[in-house]
Design a protein around this motif. Structure first.
Motif, mmCIF file in Angstrom:
data_model
loop_
_atom_site.group_PDB
_atom_site.id
_atom_site.type_symbol
_atom_site.label_atom_id
_atom_site.label_comp_id
_atom_site.label_asym_id
_atom_site.label_seq_id
_atom_site.Cartn_x
_atom_site.Cartn_y
_atom_site.Cartn_z
ATOM 1 N N LEU A 149 14.216 42.025 44.855
ATOM 2 C CA LEU A 149 12.992 42.783 44.585
ATOM 3 C C LEU A 149 13.267 44.269 44.379
ATOM 4 N N SER A 150 14.462 44.724 44.725
ATOM 5 C CA SER A 150 14.750 46.153 44.719
ATOM 6 C C SER A 150 15.543 46.599 43.502
ATOM 7 N N VAL A 151 15.370 45.887 42.395
ATOM 8 C CA VAL A 151 15.978 46.319 41.134
ATOM 9 C C VAL A 151 15.024 47.299 40.450
ATOM 10 N N PRO A 152 15.479 48.016 39.424
ATOM 11 C CA PRO A 152 14.623 49.033 38.810
ATOM 12 C C PRO A 152 13.365 48.469 38.149
ATOM 13 N N LEU A 153 12.370 49.343 38.026
ATOM 14 C CA LEU A 153 11.208 49.064 37.201
ATOM 15 C C LEU A 153 11.641 49.079 35.735
ATOM 16 N N VAL A 154 10.850 48.481 34.865
ATOM 17 C CA VAL A 154 11.168 48.492 33.432
ATOM 18 C C VAL A 154 10.172 49.337 32.631
ATOM 19 N N HIS A 155 9.121 49.835 33.292
ATOM 20 C CA HIS A 155 8.186 50.787 32.693
ATOM 21 C C HIS A 155 7.799 51.799 33.773
ATOM 22 N N GLN A 156 7.370 52.961 33.352
ATOM 23 C CA GLN A 156 6.746 53.876 34.291
ATOM 24 C C GLN A 156 5.439 53.253 34.781
#
Length: 383
Positions: A149-156
Motif C-alpha cells: 500500500l505504500s508505493v507512490p501515487l500515480v496522480h496528484q
C-alpha cells in the motif's frame, strides 16, 4: 409477490452449457428481501465466492457510519489520521530506469479515497505503476504484503479518477478510529446486524471447501484452472479486495442499500453517499489493462456516469435496464451487482473467472439484467 425467474434461469443454465462459466449464481433482491435465486454448474446454494472489489462498498459503509457518528469527516486529510500517507510521493514518470518522484502538491482527503480521486493506482490497470514495481521489487496488493500500500501515487490528489488502493487506505482509517481490525469492525457493524453469517476475511477450512474454484479464460475461449489466487494469510484485512461470502450474504447488503441504508445508516447518509461526488473530474473512457491475465480493457458506456461514496453511478435511465441513480460495481473474478433504488430492485451475479470484464460473462450479466427488468416491469411498481 411472485417473480417468474424462468428467463434468468435460462440465461445462467445457457452460460454453463456454452462454457461461458464453470459455475455461476444470480440473486434478485427487492426492498423486502430476495425475489429469486439460481445457481448453475459448479455453484450451488452454499457456494462461497471471493468478493474481491465488491468488498469496497461494504468497507466504505463502515467508514460512512463513522462519518454519521461525527468521528470522521469526509474533508479530513488522510494524513491527519494516518501520517504515513502524507509521506507517499507521486510517480511522475521515469528518467531511464529511475522513477521520477515528486511530493504531494496538496493533501488527499477521505472523500477522495471514497471516490478514487486521491491519486492512488492499481498495478494491473496502470502501466507506470507496474513498471515501478518491476524496477523496485515492491510487492503488489495481491501478495498479501501490507507494504504494497505504500508505493507512490500515480496522480496528484484531487486531479483525476484512477482505480486503485484508495479503499484499502480507507479501511486502515476505519481500523485506526474503531480500534479494531476491519474484519472485526465489519462483523460488529455490518455483517452481524444484517445476518451475513458467511462473510469475512479469513474463511475457515470448511468454508474454503465451499469456495468456487477460479478459472482462466484461454485464447481459444475455453476455461482452465487459474494460477491466480488470493493469499491465504494476508498481513491486513484488505478493504479493497479481501473479503469472502455467499451471494445470499451480499444480497442482504444490497437490500439494506435499496432501503436507503436501513439497518446500517440513516437515510440522509445513504442518499448523500449515492449522489455524484466527482465534481469536474471525469471518469475515463477506458480503463486500460496492464496485466491481461487479470483484467481486460474496460470500456465505459457512452452515457452519463459518476461516482458516489464507494459506488459507481449510472446517471441516466438505460432502456429495459437500470434506472438513473443506480449504484453498482464489481469484483475482478467477474462478479457484479447493481442497486436500483428507483425501481426497488438489485441484482447480483457471481462467478470466479479471470480476466476481469470477460466478454462471455459480461454477455451473461447483460442477459441477466434484461431478464430481471422484463419481470420488474410486471411485478414491481416504481417507488
Amino acid at each position: 409477490m411472485s417473480f417468474d425467474g424462468s428467463a434468468v434461469r435460462a440465461v445462467l443454465d445457457g452460460a454453463v452449457r456454452k462454457g461461458a462459466v464453470h459455475g455461476v449464481a444470480a440473486l434478485v433482491v427487492g426492498r423486502d428481501g430476495p425475489l429469486f435465486h439460481h445457481a448453475a454448474g459448479e455453484a450451488d446454494e452454499r457456494t462461497l465466492f471471493r468478493n474481491a472489489s465488491m468488498t469496497k462498498a461494504v468497507a466504505t459503509t463502515a467508514a460512512l457510519q463513522l462519518v454519521e457518528q461525527g468521528r470522521l469527516s469526509l474533508d479530513a486529510t488522510v494524513e491527519s489520521i494516518l501520517p504515513e500517507f502524507g509521506r507517499l510521493p507521486v510517480l511522475e514518470g521515469f528518467d531511464g530506469d529511475t522513477p521520477r518522484l515528486r511530493p504531494q502538491a496538496s493533501p488527499a482527503t477521505v472523500r477522495q479515497l471514497m471516490t478514487h480521486t486521491a491519486g492512488l493506482g492499481y498495478f494491473f490497470t496502470n502501466q507506470a505503476l507496474l513498471r515501478y514495481l518491476a524496477l523496485t521489487g515492491e510487492p503488489s496488493p495481491l501478495s498479501g504484503d501490507k507494504r504494497s500500500l505504500s508505493v507512490p501515487l500515480v496522480h496528484q490528489p484531487g486531479t483525476a479518477w484512477e482505480y486503485g488502493v484508495n479503499t484499502d487506505w480507507l479501511g486502515l482509517i476505519v481500523e485506526k478510529l474503531s480500534g479494531q481490525s476491519l474484519g472485526a469492525c465489519l462483523q460488529q457493524q455490518v455483517y452481524g446486524p444484517l445476518g451475513m453469517a458467511d462473510s469475512g476475511f479469513a474463511p475457515d477450512a470448511a468454508q474454503r471447501e465451499r469456495l468456487l474454484r477460479v478459472m482462466q479464460r484461454q485464447a481459444d475461449g475455453r476455461l482452465a484452472p487459474s494460477v491466480h489466487e488470493l493469499p491465504a494469510a494476508p498481513e491486513w484485512d484488505a478493504a479493497g479486495h479481501g473479503s469472502y461470502g455467499t451471494i445470499h450474504d451480499y444480497g442482504r447488503f444490497v437490500q439494506a442499500w435499496l432501503n436507503d441504508g436501513a439497518g446500517l445508516l440513516a437515510p440522509a447518509t445513504a442518499q448523500m453517499a449515492l449522489a455524484n461526488h466527482l465534481g469536474r473530474i471525469a471518469l475515463p473512457a477506458l480503463i486500460t489493462s496492464a496485466v491481461p491475465e487479470l483484467s481486460n480493457d474496460v470500456p465505459s458506456l457512452p452515457v452519463p456516469q459518476g461516482w458516489g461514496l464507494g459506488f459507481h453511478l449510472t446517471l441516466t435511465d438505460l432502456p429495459g435496464m437500470r434506472s438513473s441513480g443506480t449504484a453498482d460495481w464489481a469484483g475482478v473474478f467477474n462478479s457484479y451487482y447493481w442497486i436500483d433504488r428507483t425501481r426497488g430492485v438489485g441484482g447480483i451475479l457471481m462467478t470466479q473467472v479471470l480476466p476481469f470484464f470477460d466478454m462471455p460473462v459480461v454477455e451473461t450479466l447483460m442477459g441477466f439484467e434484461l431478464a430481471v427488468y422484463q419481470q420488474v416491469g410486471a411485478v414491481l411498481p416504481a417507488a
